[in-house]
Design a protein around this motif. Structure first.
Motif: not given
Lengths: 371, 371
Positions: A309-312, A314-315, A318-319
């Motif tokens: 659970d931290r920003p990025g 999922l990114a 996905a990237s």
């Protein structure tokens, strides 16, 4: 005289009704080299479908189907029987199919209007189980047909060779044909498609009525309530048509559902906790078996991936996928009964699963293959 | 003699039962400077919770609560009444609360064991409506408490000042207090939480029984069926406890649900299509109003974003967010009744919504704010 079609895929087809599904089928056929002609009563639909380049718009229904080996009728459900009858007349050798989500009512109507058994023998109803929340040919895509279950439901009057030609077409466009009778189709979709729709609508209806007296009611609703009521936002007009057309099977499915609810209700009311737990345990096992199967699609794989659970986070996932050219077919954040997060179910094409796996482990995730 | 607490937030609290929820509450309290002592019958839970640094483990329940102004009892639901009674005795001035997901049965048991009205006056039951699919203190996080609805349910014997102190604590840890009676809490959760659980389990149970005779049944199930049965994978033991403890309200909710199902069933069977459509239409409106509200959380915003179907589309979205440091709180791909894709519902912190919006439009998406 019945013309006997070969089970080779057709070279020329017609799509009558070029909305989202019709135009998507046209695109899926066109990419394999099949010539597609299209017709729609609605000039805008006709023109937009032709703009995609997948089909040539005809000047009339008769012109569209004249030369076709397979005709796919994909109009709104109420118009299907009438259009099927017209196509059987206008295309005297073609296999004619439809895409309606109920089958016996359509078969009954077509049979009542087509006295010629040879013509009726060319009608092989079907139900491609794909779709999108959008509509209109401008949102059509061949990928809407990729890997979906396409139920093929020959009538007792259908010629086997016409059913074989339709099956061959279904395989050619990339879908998975599943053969059954129209009656069996309607019995099964009553349980897994129509009943969930009714169960969802009845729950939303109940909660919304009770909210009038209890304004805080929906404030206490969490992810579980939302899961259960998501279907209640579906198209009311479409669904009232479907349910009424399949009314006998739908009524039977609701009766059996009510019977299950009553058994659970009595066990709860009588404090038979062990019995309640056993029912929940069996349902849990069945649901986990289902989660381990792909959605109505073959050719895809599902990976379960824990996500911090931290920003990025999922990114990163996905990237990584994008860099290797892996298309994410579906992504679900899996919730507990009361919200929260942490697990992602990722669906990718079967052919891409090894790439997806390597990408995930390379960037530090720990995927588990579910299906 | 009743000690009258101030409505200032407490400076010292105790958490008894340091599993996932207890340890998360401890962390949410500790980050505001509140001193937290913890106790758990299970030495491993106690040690792991202490390792997070959010609380000091005590040598006994009595030692943990001795000095606390607020005691949060977050043990498994069956143990709650007994532990509340022990805490009321061991902490003679503290406000004692619990986190059980049903309230009247707990209140009844505690009332039966605490003859001293002054002690009973310090018991203010509660229900923080957060959670996670994980368990254990090692997965605890203060963020599990952020913005959640925390129902505060004073009994008719609770002293108002103790309820006020609990409310003040709830606000301090970042949750949203909602005040109601224990009876009303149980009536509302029966409809929006317990009934969906029963409806989901009964549907999965029905489908899995019928699959024995119809092996293709689940092959025809799509995203809608999965939405409806996701809850059926919840913890059977936990849920049989909850349902039996709230049996009267649950039975009433099931009865009302069955009544709605019957009305729809009759309208379908009698071909009253207009009536079916009207019910579906009302449910759809109610569901769309609900979709426009955030999940049981304040402080978040939901953006609806159309997503093209190509590799990298989700990556563009997720990396754009990561670059600006926007945490994606939740992401759902919105499906139609029969599968398909194309819309994403993205949940971000309210404070980050402008950044999220700019990021999305900068990279070519066209978001709509839903909530």
């Amino acid at each position: 005289m019945t013309s006997i079609p070969s089970a080779d895929p057709p070279r020329r087809i017609a799509v009558v009704g070029t909305g989202l599904l019709g135009a998507s089928i046209a695109q899926a056929a066109a990419r394999t080299g099949i010539a597609v002609r299209g017709w729609d009563e609605e000039p805008t639909n006709r023109a937009r479908a032709a703009e995609t380049g997948a089909l040539r718009a005809a000047g009339s229904l008769a012109e569209a189907v004249a030369d076709a080996e397979v005709v796919v009728v994909s109009t709104p459900i109420r118009a299907i029987p009438e259009v099927v009858v017209r196509c059987l007349r206008a295309a005297p050798a073609a296999t004619v199919t439809d895409v309606g989500s109920i089958k016996t009512a359509i078969v009954r109507e077509v049979r009542g209007r087509v006295r010629d058994a040879d013509a009726f023998a060319r009608f092989v109803p079907g139900h491609p189980m794909g779709g999108s929340e959008r509509s209109g040919p401008e949102h059509a895509a061949a990928s809407l047909v990729d890997g979906i279950v396409w139920v093929v439901t020959p009538t007792d009057g259908s010629e086997a060779a016409h059913a074989a030609r339709l099956e061959s077409f279904v395989v050619t466009v990339g879908a998975q044909p599943v053969l059954m009778s129209p009656e069996r189709h309607d019995r099964l979709v009553a349980v897994v498609s129509h009943l969930p729709q009714v169960a969802s609508t009845a729950l939303m209806d109940l909660a919304s009525t009770e909210e009038a007296d209890e304004p805080d009611l929906l404030l206490l609703s969490a992810g579980g309530f939302r899961d259960l009521t998501r279907l209640a936002a579906s198209n009311p007009h479409l669904w009232s048509d479907i349910l009424v057309a399949n009314r006998e099977e739908v009524a039977r499915a609701i009766d059996r559902y009510i019977a299950r609810l009553r058994v659970l209700r009595e066990a709860v009311a009588d404090e038979r906790a062990a019995e309640v737990e056993r029912t929940f345990d069996e349902a849990k096992r069945a649901r986990l078996r289902l989660a381990a199967k792909p959605l109505v699609r073959s050719g895809v794989a599902v990976l379960q991936v824990p996500i911090p659970d931290r920003p990025g986070a999922l990114a990163t996932l996905a990237s990584g996928m994008a860099e290797r050219g892996v298309n994410i077919e579906d992504l679900q954040i899996v919730h507990s009964a009361e919200g929260g997060r942490g697990l992602v179910h990722l669906t990718v094409a079967e052919a891409a699963v090894d790439d997806a796996w390597r990408t995930l482990t390379d960037v530090g995730f720990d995927p588990v293959r579910l299906a």
